[in-house]
Design an enzyme around this catalytic site. Structure first.
Site, PDB file in Angstrom:
ATOM      1  N   ASN A  36       0.839  -1.206   0.000  1.00 20.44           N
ATOM      2  CA  ASN A  36       0.000   0.000   0.000  1.00 20.44           C
ATOM      3  C   ASN A  36       0.875   1.258   0.000  1.00 20.44           C
ATOM      4  O   ASN A  36       0.552   2.248  -0.663  1.00 20.44           O
ATOM      5  CB  ASN A  36      -0.958   0.009   1.196  1.00 20.44           C
ATOM      6  CG  ASN A  36      -2.206  -0.811   0.926  1.00 20.44           C
ATOM      7  OD1 ASN A  36      -2.846  -0.679  -0.109  1.00 20.44           O
ATOM      8  ND2 ASN A  36      -2.552  -1.672   1.858  1.00 20.44           N
ATOM      9  N   HIS A  90      -8.292  -0.955   5.635  1.00 20.96           N
ATOM     10  CA  HIS A  90      -8.636  -2.252   6.238  1.00 20.96           C
ATOM     11  C   HIS A  90      -9.223  -3.163   5.155  1.00 20.96           C
ATOM     12  O   HIS A  90     -10.032  -2.716   4.346  1.00 20.96           O
ATOM     13  CB  HIS A  90      -9.641  -2.069   7.380  1.00 20.96           C
ATOM     14  CG  HIS A  90      -9.943  -3.350   8.088  1.00 20.96           C
ATOM     15  ND1 HIS A  90      -9.069  -3.913   8.999  1.00 20.96           N
ATOM     16  CD2 HIS A  90     -10.995  -4.189   7.988  1.00 20.96           C
ATOM     17  CE1 HIS A  90      -9.584  -5.058   9.439  1.00 20.96           C
ATOM     18  NE2 HIS A  90     -10.749  -5.240   8.843  1.00 20.96           N
TER      19      HIS A  90
END
Length: 194
Positions: A14, A110
């Site tokens: 990420n 998440h």
């Protein structure tokens, strides 16, 4: 210019997605000023070095006092003149003083559609195992503000990912990760535009 500090514990895909989006111009008016890793084995450190981004390892294994750990993190964020903190695979729960100091300036990605499959113990592959065990047909990813709970902060953006026949946790994780990369960069641009 939005000054970003990223916090990571693992491989940093990420984090890499943010680096790539800034370099390609997909994210404008933002720069990554600092990577804080929770351990010196985090793959994100090599990614930061390659991109010329300053790094700090601030580890609970080295600083055993919670208050001193929070102080060290806040000092590093302040020193980097941080406007936005991005938790990108950061496997520790931030202590309240950090959250209060950077209220509404910390976001997390998440790998589920919160409020499903989140909270303590729900991270990484465990989320995808739980999704499959529950027989879900849809999962996804969520970007949310970090508050003093675990995965309880205000949701900024969610995107669904279908569960396919024959999925195992690893295949589902790969597809969800692509969605994580996309919506995380989208949210950062949205916040940079503000």
């Amino acid at each position: 210019m939005l000054n970003i500090s990223v916090m990571a514990s693992e491989g940093g895909t990420n984090f890499q997605a943010i680096i790539d989006a800034i370099e390609s111009g997909e994210i404008r008016n933002a720069e990554i000023r600092l990577l804080i890793a929770s351990n010196d084995k985090a793959g994100a450190l090599a990614r930061a070095k390659k991109a010329g981004i300053e790094t700090k390892v601030i580890s609970a294994a080295d600083i055993h006092d919670k208050d001193k750990l929070a102080e060290a993190i806040i000092a590093a964020l302040d020193e980097a003149d941080t406007d936005l903190v991005v938790l990108a695979g950061y496997m520790s729960i931030l202590d309240a003083p950090i959250i209060r100091e950077y209220d509404k300036k910390i976001i997390n990605i998440h790998p589920s559609l919160i409020p499903k499959f989140c909270g303590r113990g729900m991270y990484g592959i465990k989320v995808h195992e739980a999704v499959l065990a529950a027989g879900e047909t849809v999962t996804g990813a969520t970007v949310h503000y970090v508050d003093e709970g675990v995965d309880t902060g205000e949701i900024i953006l969610q995107e669904e990912v279908g569960v396919q026949p024959g999925d195992v946790p690893e295949t589902l994780q790969k597809r969800v990760l692509l969605t994580e990369h996309r919506i995380l960069t989208e949210v950062i641009q949205m916040l940079a535009d503000r």
